[in-house]
Design a protein around this motif. Structure first.
Motif, PDB file in Angstrom:
ATOM      1  N   PRO A  44       0.887  -1.317   0.029  1.00  0.00           N
ATOM      2  CA  PRO A  44       0.062  -0.027   0.003  1.00  0.00           C
ATOM      3  C   PRO A  44       0.819   1.234   0.045  1.00  0.00           C
ATOM      4  O   PRO A  44       0.650   2.437  -0.648  1.00  0.00           O
ATOM      5  N   VAL A  45       2.068   1.203   0.874  1.00  0.00           N
ATOM      6  CA  VAL A  45       2.897   2.368   0.655  1.00  0.00           C
ATOM      7  C   VAL A  45       3.337   2.540  -0.530  1.00  0.00           C
ATOM      8  O   VAL A  45       3.565   3.825  -1.096  1.00  0.00           O
ATOM      9  N   ILE A  46       4.041   1.556  -1.324  1.00  0.00           N
ATOM     10  CA  ILE A  46       4.325   1.437  -2.501  1.00  0.00           C
ATOM     11  C   ILE A  46       3.540   2.098  -3.590  1.00  0.00           C
ATOM     12  O   ILE A  46       3.927   3.287  -4.450  1.00  0.00           O
ATOM     13  N   GLN A  47       2.462   1.751  -3.496  1.00  0.00           N
ATOM     14  CA  GLN A  47       1.171   1.951  -4.562  1.00  0.00           C
ATOM     15  C   GLN A  47       0.952   3.545  -4.296  1.00  0.00           C
ATOM     16  O   GLN A  47       0.684   4.465  -5.250  1.00  0.00           O
ATOM     17  N   GLY A  48       0.907   4.064  -2.903  1.00  0.00           N
ATOM     18  CA  GLY A  48       0.482   5.358  -2.569  1.00  0.00           C
ATOM     19  C   GLY A  48       1.791   6.390  -3.248  1.00  0.00           C
ATOM     20  O   GLY A  48       1.327   7.388  -3.776  1.00  0.00           O
ATOM     21  N   ALA A  49       2.976   5.875  -3.006  1.00  0.00           N
ATOM     22  CA  ALA A  49       4.231   6.727  -3.266  1.00  0.00           C
ATOM     23  C   ALA A  49       3.974   7.030  -4.843  1.00  0.00           C
ATOM     24  O   ALA A  49       4.179   8.036  -5.310  1.00  0.00           O
ATOM     25  N   LEU A  50       3.961   5.923  -5.590  1.00  0.00           N
ATOM     26  CA  LEU A  50       3.898   5.770  -6.887  1.00  0.00           C
ATOM     27  C   LEU A  50       2.961   6.519  -7.501  1.00  0.00           C
ATOM     28  O   LEU A  50       3.023   7.369  -8.544  1.00  0.00           O
ATOM     29  N   LEU A  51       1.785   6.649  -6.925  1.00  0.00           N
ATOM     30  CA  LEU A  51       0.422   7.461  -7.247  1.00  0.00           C
ATOM     31  C   LEU A  51       0.685   8.958  -7.077  1.00  0.00           C
ATOM     32  O   LEU A  51       0.574   9.761  -8.029  1.00  0.00           O
ATOM     33  N   VAL A  52       1.280   9.184  -5.939  1.00  0.00           N
ATOM     34  CA  VAL A  52       1.775  10.699  -5.882  1.00  0.00           C
ATOM     35  C   VAL A  52       2.853  11.233  -6.838  1.00  0.00           C
ATOM     36  O   VAL A  52       2.524  12.145  -7.423  1.00  0.00           O
ATOM     37  N   VAL A  53       3.901  10.575  -7.242  1.00  0.00           N
ATOM     38  CA  VAL A  53       4.838  10.939  -7.953  1.00  0.00           C
ATOM     39  C   VAL A  53       4.287  10.996  -9.349  1.00  0.00           C
ATOM     40  O   VAL A  53       4.644  11.668 -10.435  1.00  0.00           O
ATOM     41  N   ALA A  54       3.270  10.111  -9.976  1.00  0.00           N
ATOM     42  CA  ALA A  54       2.892   9.853 -11.065  1.00  0.00           C
ATOM     43  C   ALA A  54       1.776  11.076 -11.417  1.00  0.00           C
ATOM     44  O   ALA A  54       1.888  12.108 -12.472  1.00  0.00           O
ATOM     45  N   GLY A  55       1.181  11.547  -9.995  1.00  0.00           N
ATOM     46  CA  GLY A  55       0.225  12.455 -10.307  1.00  0.00           C
ATOM     47  C   GLY A  55       1.079  13.894 -10.330  1.00  0.00           C
ATOM     48  O   GLY A  55       0.655  14.697 -11.238  1.00  0.00           O
ATOM     49  N   ILE A  56       2.129  13.988  -9.606  1.00  0.00           N
ATOM     50  CA  ILE A  56       2.969  15.331  -9.910  1.00  0.00           C
ATOM     51  C   ILE A  56       3.474  15.360 -11.255  1.00  0.00           C
ATOM     52  O   ILE A  56       3.702  16.480 -11.748  1.00  0.00           O
ATOM     53  N   TYR A  57       4.002  14.234 -11.989  1.00  0.00           N
ATOM     54  CA  TYR A  57       4.612  14.249 -13.181  1.00  0.00           C
ATOM     55  C   TYR A  57       3.358  14.496 -14.277  1.00  0.00           C
ATOM     56  O   TYR A  57       3.619  15.442 -14.987  1.00  0.00           O
ATOM     57  N   VAL A  58       2.197  14.138 -14.080  1.00  0.00           N
ATOM     58  CA  VAL A  58       1.015  14.544 -14.742  1.00  0.00           C
ATOM     59  C   VAL A  58       0.631  16.152 -14.764  1.00  0.00           C
ATOM     60  O   VAL A  58       0.562  16.891 -15.666  1.00  0.00           O
TER      61      VAL A  58
END
Length: 77
Positions: A44-58
């Motif tokens: 869950p932490v990995i998924q959340g962090a990747l979601l945040v980084v991908a959101g910032i990138y977008v």
């Protein structure tokens, strides 16, 4: 126009490169959190962090596209 693209992608890569920077220098932060989560298999932490980084990138890429509209009115098609 190409300068705006390069600057936007450079900023996005800086955000994504936080994992490497924080790991090399031993700094506490999101990058270190991701590395520790991978080592502990905390999905869950990995998924959340990747979601945040991908959101910032977008969001950064969206801001670059909006800057295109402000700089060059011919892009409005």
């Amino acid at each position: 126009m190409p300068i705006i693209t390069v600057i936007g992608l450079s900023i996005a890569l800086l955000v994504a490169g936080a994992v490497v920077t924080e790991t090399v220098f031993g700094l506490p932060g999101v990058g270190n959190l991701v590395v520790q989560a991978v080592l502990r298999r905390d999905y869950p932490v990995i998924q959340g962090a990747l979601l945040v980084v991908a959101g910032i990138y977008v969001l950064i890429n969206f801001a670059v596209d909006m800057l295109y509209l402000a700089v060059d009115p011919r892009v409005r098609t």
